[in-house]
Design a protein around this motif. Structure first.
Motif, PDB file in Angstrom:
ATOM      1  N   ARG A   1       0.800  -1.142  -0.061  1.00  0.00           N
ATOM      2  CA  ARG A   1       0.026   0.028   0.087  1.00  0.00           C
ATOM      3  C   ARG A   1       0.814   1.081  -0.080  1.00  0.00           C
ATOM      4  N   GLU A   2       1.938   1.159   0.816  1.00  0.00           N
ATOM      5  CA  GLU A   2       2.760   2.207   0.785  1.00  0.00           C
ATOM      6  C   GLU A   2       4.350   1.764   0.610  1.00  0.00           C
ATOM      7  N   TRP A   3       5.187   2.793   0.325  1.00  0.00           N
ATOM      8  CA  TRP A   3       6.666   2.461   0.474  1.00  0.00           C
ATOM      9  C   TRP A   3       7.283   3.412   1.415  1.00  0.00           C
ATOM     10  N   ASP A   4       7.762   2.939   2.707  1.00  0.00           N
ATOM     11  CA  ASP A   4       8.310   3.998   3.838  1.00  0.00           C
ATOM     12  C   ASP A   4       9.694   4.193   3.370  1.00  0.00           C
TER      13      ASP A   4
ATOM     14  N   LYS B   1       3.220   3.972  -7.192  1.00  0.00           N
ATOM     15  CA  LYS B   1       4.134   4.659  -5.987  1.00  0.00           C
ATOM     16  C   LYS B   1       5.031   5.603  -6.605  1.00  0.00           C
TER      17      LYS B   1
ATOM     18  N   THR C   1       3.630   9.005  -6.990  1.00  0.00           N
ATOM     19  CA  THR C   1       3.551   9.632  -5.649  1.00  0.00           C
ATOM     20  C   THR C   1       4.952  10.155  -5.094  1.00  0.00           C
TER      21      THR C   1
END
Length: 212
Positions: free
Chosen positions: A103-106, A133, A136
């Protein structure tokens, strides 16, 4: 025939370097393209770094850049770390367990994103995740670079790539060579436009997209 086999399939013990024979054949051609698109400094994220052989070569080739390798496979991350340690490349960071479908890349915002030989050995959802991603994280004008075998409506597919496609489908029906037109459409939906297509060794191509 495509040179995109991820690595030698065998009894490589965890924690040791894996080896992809194609790396030696394609790394200089890839670097030649990257010289024209990478910024002079900043962080470059590689998605699906595989064995880690490309990222250490890029680190040596572009000493003013910092490279962040990643891969969702723990064995690949161990191989990346082993190659980085063996080659003593100071501008290659420890690998991250990054999944294109997460869902997200930290991670910190990169100046460029590279993805070599992932699109065809992953579900289409991974390509969607990659572009979403990247859209974003990247600033306008920043490059997203893809390398691998692709299909094109106006170019006859090489027999070796057709055989490779059958092999991929036999392993996982969700895998397979993607059409450049589909990649371009995905790029457009996520805020990118294709800048270039470059013919590469063994019936592969480089695709460069820029964030609009």
């Amino acid at each position: 025939m495509s040179d995109s086999k991820p690595w030698i399939v065998g009894e490589t013990p965890p924690g040791e370097q894996r080896h992809a024979p194609a790396t030696m054949r394609n790394r200089d051609a890839i670097v030649a393209v990257l010289r024209d698109i990478l910024p002079p400094s900043g962080l470059v994220l590689e998605v699906a770094s595989g064995t880690g052989e490309h990222i250490v070569y890029f680190g040596r080739s572009f000493p003013d850049l910092t490279f962040q390798p990643s891969d969702p496979d723990p064995d690949c991350c161990q191989s990346i770390a082993a190659w980085t340690q063996r080659e003593a490349v100071p501008n290659v960071l420890p690998p991250l367990p990054l999944d294109a479908q997460a869902r997200e890349w930290d991670i910190p915002e990169p100046a460029a994103i590279l993805c070599i030989n992932m699109v065809h050995i992953s579900p289409w959802e991974s390509s969607i995740g990659l572009f979403e991603k990247a859209g974003t994280l990247l600033d306008p004008g920043a490059p997203l670079y893809l390398y691998g075998p692709y299909l094109r409506a106006d170019v006859e597919t090489a027999p070796g790539n057709l055989a490779f496609e059958r092999s991929l489908k036999s392993r996982d029906l969700r895998w397979g060579l993607r059409d450049v037109a589909d990649m371009d459409a995905l790029a457009a939906r996520t805020g990118f436009a294709r800048e270039s297509l470059t013919e590469m060794p063994a019936n592969n191509i480089s695709l460069v997209y820029r964030k609009a």
